[in-house]
Design a protein around this motif. Structure first.
Motif, PDB file in Angstrom:
ATOM      1  N   ALA A 143      34.984 -16.129  -9.486  1.00 55.28           N
ATOM      2  CA  ALA A 143      33.576 -16.453  -9.743  1.00 55.28           C
ATOM      3  C   ALA A 143      33.372 -17.713 -10.587  1.00 55.28           C
ATOM      4  CB  ALA A 143      32.873 -15.256 -10.398  1.00 55.28           C
ATOM      5  N   CYS A 147      31.379 -20.781  -8.540  1.00 57.88           N
ATOM      6  CA  CYS A 147      30.019 -21.167  -8.924  1.00 57.88           C
ATOM      7  C   CYS A 147      29.860 -22.679  -9.014  1.00 57.88           C
ATOM      8  CB  CYS A 147      29.641 -20.521 -10.252  1.00 57.88           C
ATOM      9  SG  CYS A 147      30.492 -21.222 -11.685  1.00 57.88           S
ATOM     10  N   MET A 276      30.105 -13.992  -1.138  1.00 59.06           N
ATOM     11  CA  MET A 276      29.888 -14.868  -2.290  1.00 59.06           C
ATOM     12  C   MET A 276      29.125 -16.124  -1.884  1.00 59.06           C
ATOM     13  SD  MET A 276      33.590 -14.410  -4.206  1.00 59.06           S
ATOM     14  CE  MET A 276      33.250 -15.455  -5.627  1.00 59.06           C
ATOM     15  N   THR A 280      25.421 -16.952  -3.300  1.00 60.46           N
ATOM     16  CA  THR A 280      25.131 -18.231  -3.953  1.00 60.46           C
ATOM     17  C   THR A 280      23.864 -18.840  -3.372  1.00 60.46           C
ATOM     18  OG1 THR A 280      27.473 -18.660  -4.410  1.00 60.46           O
ATOM     19  CG2 THR A 280      25.994 -20.564  -4.419  1.00 60.46           C
ATOM     20  N   GLU A 300      27.471 -18.046 -11.734  1.00 63.96           N
ATOM     21  CA  GLU A 300      28.713 -17.389 -12.157  1.00 63.96           C
ATOM     22  C   GLU A 300      28.443 -15.938 -12.547  1.00 63.96           C
ATOM     23  OE1 GLU A 300      31.961 -17.603 -15.824  1.00 63.96           O
ATOM     24  OE2 GLU A 300      30.707 -19.354 -15.386  1.00 63.96           O
ATOM     25  N   LEU A 303      27.610 -13.887  -9.381  1.00 65.58           N
ATOM     26  CA  LEU A 303      28.803 -13.594  -8.574  1.00 65.58           C
ATOM     27  C   LEU A 303      29.679 -12.552  -9.258  1.00 65.58           C
ATOM     28  CD1 LEU A 303      29.786 -17.166  -7.307  1.00 65.58           C
ATOM     29  CD2 LEU A 303      28.651 -15.341  -6.032  1.00 65.58           C
ATOM     30  N   ARG A 304      29.758 -12.616 -10.586  1.00 63.04           N
ATOM     31  CA  ARG A 304      30.541 -11.605 -11.300  1.00 63.04           C
ATOM     32  C   ARG A 304      29.919 -10.215 -11.120  1.00 63.04           C
ATOM     33  NH1 ARG A 304      31.993 -15.088 -16.702  1.00 63.04           N
ATOM     34  NH2 ARG A 304      34.207 -15.381 -16.251  1.00 63.04           N
ATOM     35  N   THR A 307      30.718  -9.057  -7.513  1.00 63.15           N
ATOM     36  CA  THR A 307      32.116  -8.685  -7.301  1.00 63.15           C
ATOM     37  C   THR A 307      32.522  -7.469  -8.127  1.00 63.15           C
ATOM     38  OG1 THR A 307      32.748 -10.374  -8.944  1.00 63.15           O
ATOM     39  CG2 THR A 307      32.802 -11.007  -6.625  1.00 63.15           C
TER      40      THR A 307
END
Length: 480
Positions: A143, A147, A276, A280, A300, A303-304, A307
């Motif tokens: 991530a 990003c 991802m 985004t 970031e 995405l964290r 995930t």
């Protein structure tokens, strides 16, 4: 003359005005009264419900699970979607976009999961869960690096991708409008399509006639009215309500301990990269709509959350989680930008996962009714993309060509679903997603035309000389 307070964008702490005056919250951080919070959150749940339960509804029978086990998967998916949504909206540490961002089960993984677990029953599900855990952990590690791709998403790219998100979702609304199940006898019947049309007209009329809070929940009201009309039409199914348990917890590892197979892990890692990429693009789209453009740190964190939610989901028998673009359309239409509204929706999802009978009440909304409302929702996303493209200086350089090629390639899976039928299955994970293919084409062409070999006096983001590109009207002013 005193300077007007301006918002400073901060992905973690929220937005505060410049100077020492009283704190003024950004609409994203606004807390609404409890009733408005609940009803607006419920509206988000109603918009996404079918999308959450559809993947387990498809994967369960395909891998050999019974109807009762498939129903358990559906409840678990609601529960884990709620957890992932709370991670996104509330967050902690550097996890979560802290935007009104809804997460749920990703459709991108349906085909690979069926291929992994076909006719293997519980063992197949255990292998799928093991692969998702590894893919989620890998995505979490990647991530902070992934990003940084935000620099490759100027308006000409983001506008194209947002438009493709809306256009790609419209066939889902059309399918719902016909009944949702192509093998059913009444699929595409005049009753189903008429019901979708009636719901569409109701939603539009409510948006026109109502004011204030009632106008903001026009979609929810339209779904309620549409469902009531559908009862005498005979397309409302009360069967699920009678069969549902009052309380049910998604027992951890209900189908056994996760199993780890290399081929399955590789397949789901590819799916994770696709998710991802789409997330985004969705965060960039949502940032534009709510007036808080998503920067690297926001992406970031988002995405964290995606995930981590995916890695934790299999522990409670759920699948891979990613952004739900249809809810972006709801934010754009209602203008309710509070992330706490979506967090309320996340709480409702968790409760629905714990109380199956409550989930079946939401399931009473017939798919044709949902399809009629979906046309407005998904069309709103496409309209937001067109608004973004209006700021992309299409008259400069080859920006219009970039949009034309990216949209053309992105529409292939929608207009010609069998176009890539001769390609290897592993490639189909990417190629069957018009959002992913269109995004890749837009990024590559933007680099080719606006970055590689450009002159020093050109703006790399728009292909126009620096200072000539129109400013983005939706950008939030940043205090210096």
């Amino acid at each position: 003359m005193a300077a007007t307070p301006r918002f400073r964008k901060n992905a973690v702490e929220g937005s505060t005005p410049e100077g020492s005056g009283p704190e003024e919250k950004h609409p994203v951080d606004e807390r609404l009264p409890p009733l408005r919070m609940f009803t607006s959150g419920l509206q988000h749940v109603a918009a996404m419900y079918a999308g959450v339960v559809a993947p387990p509804m498809i994967v369960g029978p395909a891998v050999g699970l019974s109807a009762k086990e498939t129903a358990f998967l559906m409840g678990a998916s609601l529960f884990t979607a709620g957890i992932a949504t709370l991670l996104q909206t509330l967050g902690f540490w550097r996890i979560g976009a802290r935007l009104p961002f809804v997460n749920g089960v990703s459709f991108a993984g349906v085909t690979p999961m069926i291929a992994i677990g076909k006719d293997r029953g519980h063992d197949g599900i255990a292998v799928i869960f093991g692969a998702i855990i590894v893919a989620g952990l890998l995505g979490f590690v990647l991530a902070p690096y992934f990003c940084k791709l935000v620099r490759f998403f100027p308006p000409v790219v983001t506008g194209t991708v947002i438009t493709l998100i809306g256009v790609s979702l419209l066939p889902v609304a059309f399918n719902w409008s016909q009944g949702g199940n192509a093998t059913a006898d009444d699929y595409g019947s005049t009753t189903n399509i008429a019901m979708a049309a009636v719901t569409l007209v109701i939603v539009l009329a409510l948006r026109k006639l109502l004011r204030g809070f009632l106008q903001q929940i026009a979609i929810l009201l339209g779904l309620v009215v549409g469902t009531l009309i559908a009862i005498p039409a005979g397309i409302t199914d009360f069967g699920a309500l009678g069969d549902a348990d009052l309380v049910g917890f998604p027992t951890p590892f209900h189908f056994g301990a996760p199993q780890f197979e290399v081929a399955a892990i590789i397949s789901m890692c590819i799916v994770m990269l696709v998710c991802m990429t789409e997330s985004t693009a969705d965060m960039l789209a949502l940032g534009k709509i709510v007036g808080r453009p998503a920067d690297e740190r926001t992406i970031e964190g988002g995405l964290r959350a995606d995930t981590l939610g995916s890695a934790v989901s299999p522990l409670f028998n759920g699948f891979m989680c990613s952004a739900f673009a249809q809810n972006i359309g709801l934010v754009a239409m209602t203008k309710v930008r509070s992330r706490f509204v979506v967090a309320a929706g996340g709480v409702i999802l968790v409760l629905l996962g714990l109380v199956p009978v409550a989930a079946s009440v939401i399931a009473l909304v017939p798919l044709p009714v949902l399809g009629g409302a979906g046309i407005v929702l998904f069309g709103s996303v496409a309209a937001s993309g067109i608004q973004t493209l209006a700021t992309a200086a299409l008259e400069k350089g080859e920006n219009a060509l970039i949009v034309a090629a990216a949209v053309g390639v992105g529409l292939i899976p929608i207009a010609a679903p069998d176009f890539y039928h001769a390609f290897p299955e592993d490639l189909l994970v990417v190629l069957d997603s018009g959002i992913s293919t269109g995004c890749v084409v837009a990024i590559v062409l933007n680099l080719a035309f606006n970055h590689w070999g450009r002159r020093a006096d050109e703006d790399p983001e728009a292909g126009a000389p620096a200072g000539e590109r129109p400013k983005d009207p939706m950008a939030v002013p940043v205090a210096h």
